[in-house]
Write a protein that holds these residues in place. Structure first.
Motif, PDB file in Angstrom:
ATOM      1  N   UNK A  27       2.180  53.712 -51.354  1.00  0.00           N
ATOM      2  CA  UNK A  27       3.088  54.307 -52.446  1.00  0.00           C
ATOM      3  C   UNK A  27       2.052  55.197 -53.444  1.00  0.00           C
ATOM      4  N   UNK A  28       2.752  56.397 -53.843  1.00  0.00           N
ATOM      5  CA  UNK A  28       1.713  57.383 -54.710  1.00  0.00           C
ATOM      6  C   UNK A  28       1.420  56.852 -55.946  1.00  0.00           C
ATOM      7  N   UNK A  29       0.343  56.980 -56.668  1.00  0.00           N
ATOM      8  CA  UNK A  29       0.167  56.511 -57.980  1.00  0.00           C
ATOM      9  C   UNK A  29       1.046  56.711 -58.832  1.00  0.00           C
ATOM     10  N   UNK A  30       1.777  57.835 -58.903  1.00  0.00           N
ATOM     11  CA  UNK A  30       3.052  58.068 -59.977  1.00  0.00           C
ATOM     12  C   UNK A  30       4.076  57.460 -59.400  1.00  0.00           C
ATOM     13  N   UNK A  31       4.266  56.828 -58.309  1.00  0.00           N
ATOM     14  CA  UNK A  31       5.437  56.175 -57.906  1.00  0.00           C
ATOM     15  C   UNK A  31       6.797  57.342 -56.888  1.00  0.00           C
ATOM     16  N   UNK A  32       7.259  56.722 -55.992  1.00  0.00           N
ATOM     17  CA  UNK A  32       8.179  57.656 -55.214  1.00  0.00           C
ATOM     18  C   UNK A  32       9.266  58.459 -55.994  1.00  0.00           C
ATOM     19  N   UNK A  33       9.780  57.730 -56.976  1.00  0.00           N
ATOM     20  CA  UNK A  33      10.956  58.602 -57.848  1.00  0.00           C
ATOM     21  C   UNK A  33      10.239  59.948 -58.227  1.00  0.00           C
ATOM     22  N   UNK A  34       9.180  59.712 -58.913  1.00  0.00           N
ATOM     23  CA  UNK A  34       8.826  60.910 -59.589  1.00  0.00           C
ATOM     24  C   UNK A  34       8.340  61.932 -58.601  1.00  0.00           C
ATOM     25  N   UNK A  35       7.691  61.267 -57.353  1.00  0.00           N
ATOM     26  CA  UNK A  35       7.088  62.332 -56.404  1.00  0.00           C
ATOM     27  C   UNK A  35       8.176  63.071 -55.687  1.00  0.00           C
ATOM     28  N   UNK A  36       9.441  62.405 -55.243  1.00  0.00           N
ATOM     29  CA  UNK A  36      10.395  63.117 -54.621  1.00  0.00           C
ATOM     30  C   UNK A  36      10.892  63.945 -55.639  1.00  0.00           C
ATOM     31  N   UNK A  37      11.235  63.699 -56.810  1.00  0.00           N
ATOM     32  CA  UNK A  37      12.003  64.548 -58.013  1.00  0.00           C
ATOM     33  C   UNK A  37      11.083  65.801 -58.232  1.00  0.00           C
ATOM     34  N   UNK A  38       9.774  65.718 -58.401  1.00  0.00           N
ATOM     35  CA  UNK A  38       8.970  66.757 -58.460  1.00  0.00           C
ATOM     36  C   UNK A  38       8.876  67.699 -57.051  1.00  0.00           C
ATOM     37  N   UNK A  39       8.869  66.929 -56.192  1.00  0.00           N
ATOM     38  CA  UNK A  39       8.874  67.727 -54.480  1.00  0.00           C
ATOM     39  C   UNK A  39      10.142  68.689 -54.450  1.00  0.00           C
ATOM     40  N   UNK A  58      16.164  57.799 -66.192  1.00  0.00           N
ATOM     41  CA  UNK A  58      15.221  58.368 -65.007  1.00  0.00           C
ATOM     42  C   UNK A  58      14.161  58.032 -65.486  1.00  0.00           C
ATOM     43  N   UNK A  59      13.584  58.519 -66.544  1.00  0.00           N
ATOM     44  CA  UNK A  59      12.173  58.429 -67.163  1.00  0.00           C
ATOM     45  C   UNK A  59      11.666  56.882 -67.038  1.00  0.00           C
ATOM     46  N   UNK A  60      12.622  56.017 -67.607  1.00  0.00           N
ATOM     47  CA  UNK A  60      12.334  54.666 -67.415  1.00  0.00           C
ATOM     48  C   UNK A  60      12.066  53.863 -66.315  1.00  0.00           C
ATOM     49  N   UNK A  64       9.108  52.036 -64.764  1.00  0.00           N
ATOM     50  CA  UNK A  64       9.451  50.723 -63.995  1.00  0.00           C
ATOM     51  C   UNK A  64       8.783  50.639 -62.725  1.00  0.00           C
ATOM     52  N   UNK A  65       9.067  51.702 -61.948  1.00  0.00           N
ATOM     53  CA  UNK A  65       8.382  51.630 -60.633  1.00  0.00           C
ATOM     54  C   UNK A  65       7.148  51.459 -60.455  1.00  0.00           C
ATOM     55  N   UNK A  66       6.207  52.262 -61.246  1.00  0.00           N
ATOM     56  CA  UNK A  66       5.066  52.191 -61.277  1.00  0.00           C
ATOM     57  C   UNK A  66       4.509  50.968 -61.901  1.00  0.00           C
ATOM     58  N   UNK A  67       5.047  50.330 -62.666  1.00  0.00           N
ATOM     59  CA  UNK A  67       4.651  49.130 -63.495  1.00  0.00           C
ATOM     60  C   UNK A  67       5.303  47.745 -62.494  1.00  0.00           C
ATOM     61  N   UNK A  75      16.405  51.869 -57.214  1.00  0.00           N
ATOM     62  CA  UNK A  75      15.597  52.565 -56.301  1.00  0.00           C
ATOM     63  C   UNK A  75      16.445  53.024 -55.328  1.00  0.00           C
ATOM     64  N   UNK A  76      17.483  52.581 -54.879  1.00  0.00           N
ATOM     65  CA  UNK A  76      18.469  52.837 -54.145  1.00  0.00           C
ATOM     66  C   UNK A  76      19.428  54.049 -54.537  1.00  0.00           C
ATOM     67  N   UNK A  77      19.753  53.737 -55.796  1.00  0.00           N
ATOM     68  CA  UNK A  77      20.316  54.591 -56.535  1.00  0.00           C
ATOM     69  C   UNK A  77      20.051  56.031 -56.732  1.00  0.00           C
ATOM     70  N   UNK A  78      18.708  56.067 -57.480  1.00  0.00           N
ATOM     71  CA  UNK A  78      18.067  57.168 -57.573  1.00  0.00           C
ATOM     72  C   UNK A  78      17.834  57.933 -56.386  1.00  0.00           C
TER      73      UNK A  78
END
Length: 155
Positions: A27-39, A58-60, A64-67, A75-78
Motif C-alpha cells: 500500500x502506498x503511504x498516502x493510500x490507494x484512494x489518493x494515489x488512484x485519484x491523483x493518477x 472523499x478527503x475523510x 481513514x484509509x491511511x489510518x 473502498x469499493x464505492x470510491x
C-alpha cells in the motif's frame, strides 16, 4: 484423498497463488484512494460527484484509509467511482501457506522435544544434538500430517 483434504488443498492453492501475485504489492503511504485519484488527475470534488457524496467525504475517506479506519464497502464505492476495482486479500507475510504450517509444526515439535529432553537429562538419558534434531524433524512432519486439535494453540 479425502474430500476434506482435497478442499484444504484447493484453499492452499488459492492463497498461494494470490501470495505470488501480490508478493511485491504494498500500500502506498498516502493510500490507494489518493494515489488512484491523483493518477487519474481527478479532484476530490470530481470523485465526490461520481460517488454521490460530499467533497469532504472523499478527503475523510482518504485519511481513514491511511489510518486503517476505512470500511471495505467505502473502498469499493470510491474505487468504482473512479473506474477502479477494489481488491483485498490476506496472504502469508513471507512465502506460502506451507511455510506458516511448517514453522508452527517446528515450534511445537521443538517445545515438546525440549521438555522431554529435560526429563531425560535428569535421568541421564540425554540425546545427542543430532538425535534431538532428527526427533524434532520427525515430530514436525508428524504434526503437519496429523494436524492435532491443539496445532495452532499458543503455549
Amino acid at each position: 484423498m479425502s474430500v476434506k483434504k482435497t478442499v484444504k488443498k484447493q484453499y492452499v492453492q488459492i492463497v498461494d497463488i494470490a501470495a505470488k501475485q501480490l508478493v511485491s504489492l504494498r500500500k502506498p503511504p498516502e493510500g490507494w484512494l489518493s494515489v488512484l485519484r491523483k493518477a487519474l488527475g481527478m479532484s476530490g470534488a470530481q470523485v465526490a460527484i461520481r460517488a454521490g457524496v460530499s467533497r469532504n467525504a472523499i478527503y475523510q475517506a482518504e485519511r481513514n484509509e491511511t489510518d486503517g479506519a476505512i470500511t471495505i464497502k467505502q473502498m469499493q464505492k470510491f474505487a468504482e467511482a473512479m473506474g477502479g476495482r477494489f481488491v483485498y486479500a490476506i496472504v502469508p507475510e513471507n512465502g506460502a501457506v506451507s511455510d506458516i504450517i511448517q514453522k508452527q509444526a517446528r515450534r511445537k515439535a521443538e517445545d515438546r522435544i525440549k521438555r522431554a529432553s529435560a526429563h531425560m537429562a535428569l535421568e541421564k538419558q540425554s540425546l545427542t544434538s543430532e538425535q534431538t534434531a532428527q526427533r524434532i524433524d520427525d515430530l514436525a512432519n508428524e504434526l503437519i500430517r496429523d494436524m492435532p486439535a491443539d496445532f495452532w494453540k499458543v503455549k
